[in-house]
Design a protein around this motif. Structure first.
Motif: not given
Length: 385
Positions: A1-18
């Motif tokens: 596996m290659q070296n990597f940096e993972f960054y994801n700051p997005t907040k997910i608000v999932f579902g009906a009536d959200t």
């Protein structure tokens, strides 16, 4: 596996009536610009819900963002942001609206000519206004990543950009908001997500066992739910799974530590810029021919893909690879998506025009090995006639 940096700051608000949760997700004193595309968000009540959730905040709107958002249109949004001193963007729509909003968020704070953002593929961005999303079309994954694509119509150029500054602060994903989508848009979304996964998966073995299994599971899920997604538009569980798979397809996770291709996208972008073909449909045109062209370079992963995604494990290796490519083309066609240039009224003249654009834009060494030169791109397009 290659070296990597993972960054994801997005907040997910999932579902009906959200959507009502925008009341706490958007800062209380924000001066908000709601951005959207056509009339569907108004007709289906989504914009009304958004306005209600924002309450007494200062809110303005910018509509008319087209599929494949144009530089020319988004400059008008930038002008409004600056003129009215707005400080928070809320994209209500699918990938085109979100991509355009990301560009506007960066361009509003950019001192130079905004097209430099695109010419630098995003490296020129040093700041952006905060952005939130209400997703209405699962397809591009733009709701959970730091990239976008903008078309400058005046010069028929479509370019991608990436910047950590344009990650959405949050994205609200309510599957019920997809019920009224036309079947064509649902089909496009399925194809778009499918190819996003393939671009990160179908390269060469790199020891990314978790990434491979994750990608294969997402592909299998799309294949499984595609017929139901088209036949039963108000099936919440199906639409929920489609929405989440599309986000996972391009939020950076399955591509971490493994080689990536993206030649299909870069060739497809030129088809959209020149002939205004839906983005997903350009991918369906290019991918099968590209896989055929690159079958030796992708041999090991094509065999793995055929076995794990399509259950193709009988016959010789070449036979299995051919079958895997045929199944890929058939999948797109089962969605009602043409996979040949001729399906869109295009012939040899389109091959010549796209290759000329690739050369003009410096796209002369594509793919995971950077070995798809202009001659190879020409051969791929010719095979797609």
């Amino acid at each position: 596996m290659q070296n990597f940096e993972f960054y994801n700051p997005t907040k997910i608000v999932f579902g009906a009536d959200t959507i009502a949760k925008l009341s706490t997700l958007v800062p209380e004193h924000a001066r908000v610009l709601i951005l959207y595309g056509g009339a569907s968000a108004e007709k289906n009540g989504t914009l009304a819900e958004v306005r209600a959730a924002l309450g007494q905040r200062h809110v303005q709107e910018f509509g008319g963002i087209e599929p494949n958002p144009s530089y020319e249109t988004m400059l008008r949004a930038v002008e409004q942001l600056r003129r009215e001193k707005l400080d928070f963007l809320l994209a209500v729509g699918g990938g085109s609206v979100i991509d355009g909003s990301k560009f506007a968020a960066a361009a509003a704070l950019y001192d130079g000519e905004p097209w430099e953002i695109m010419q630098s593929f995003g490296s020129a961005v040093t700041a952006a206004l905060p952005l939130g999303v209400v997703l209405t079309l699962p397809a591009t994954g733009s709701e959970m990543n730091n990239g976008g694509v903008i078309t400058r119509k005046s010069i028929q150029t479509k370019l991608p950009f990436h910047s950590s500054h344009v990650f959405p602060r949050f994205s609200v994903l309510d599957p019920s908001k997809t019920y009224t989508l036309p079947g064509k848009q649902v089909a496009n979304g399925i194809a778009d997500a499918f190819v996003h996964i393939v671009e990160q998966y179908l390269t060469y073995p790199a020891g990314g066992m978790a990434q491979d299994r994750f990608a294969e599971g997402l592909l299998q899920t799309l294949v499984e739910i595609a017929p139901r997604a088209l036949a039963r538009p108000d099936d919440y569980e199906v639409r929920a799974n489609l929405m989440w798979v599309a986000s996972l397809a391009l939020n950076g996770l399955i591509g971490a530590g493994v080689p990536q291709d993206w030649a299909t996208h870069l060739i497809g972008h030129e088809l959209t810029a020149l002939y205004d073909i839906d983005h997903a449909r350009t991918l369906a045109i290019v991918l099968p021919s590209l896989l055929q062209s690159q079958r030796d370079a992708k041999r090991a992963k094509l065999l793995q893909y055929g076995a794990r995604v399509w259950g193709i494990d009988a016959g010789g290796e070449d036979e299995r690879i051919t079958a895997a490519i045929q199944r890929t083309r058939a999948f797109f066609e089962s969605l009602g998506i043409g996979t040949r240039l001729s399906d869109y009224g295009l012939g040899q003249e389109a091959v010549d025009a796209v290759v000329a654009q690739l050369q003009a834009h410096g796209m002369t060494a594509l793919g995971e090995h950077k070995k798809i030169d202009l001659a190879a791109s020409r051969a791929i397009l010719h095979a797609a006639l």
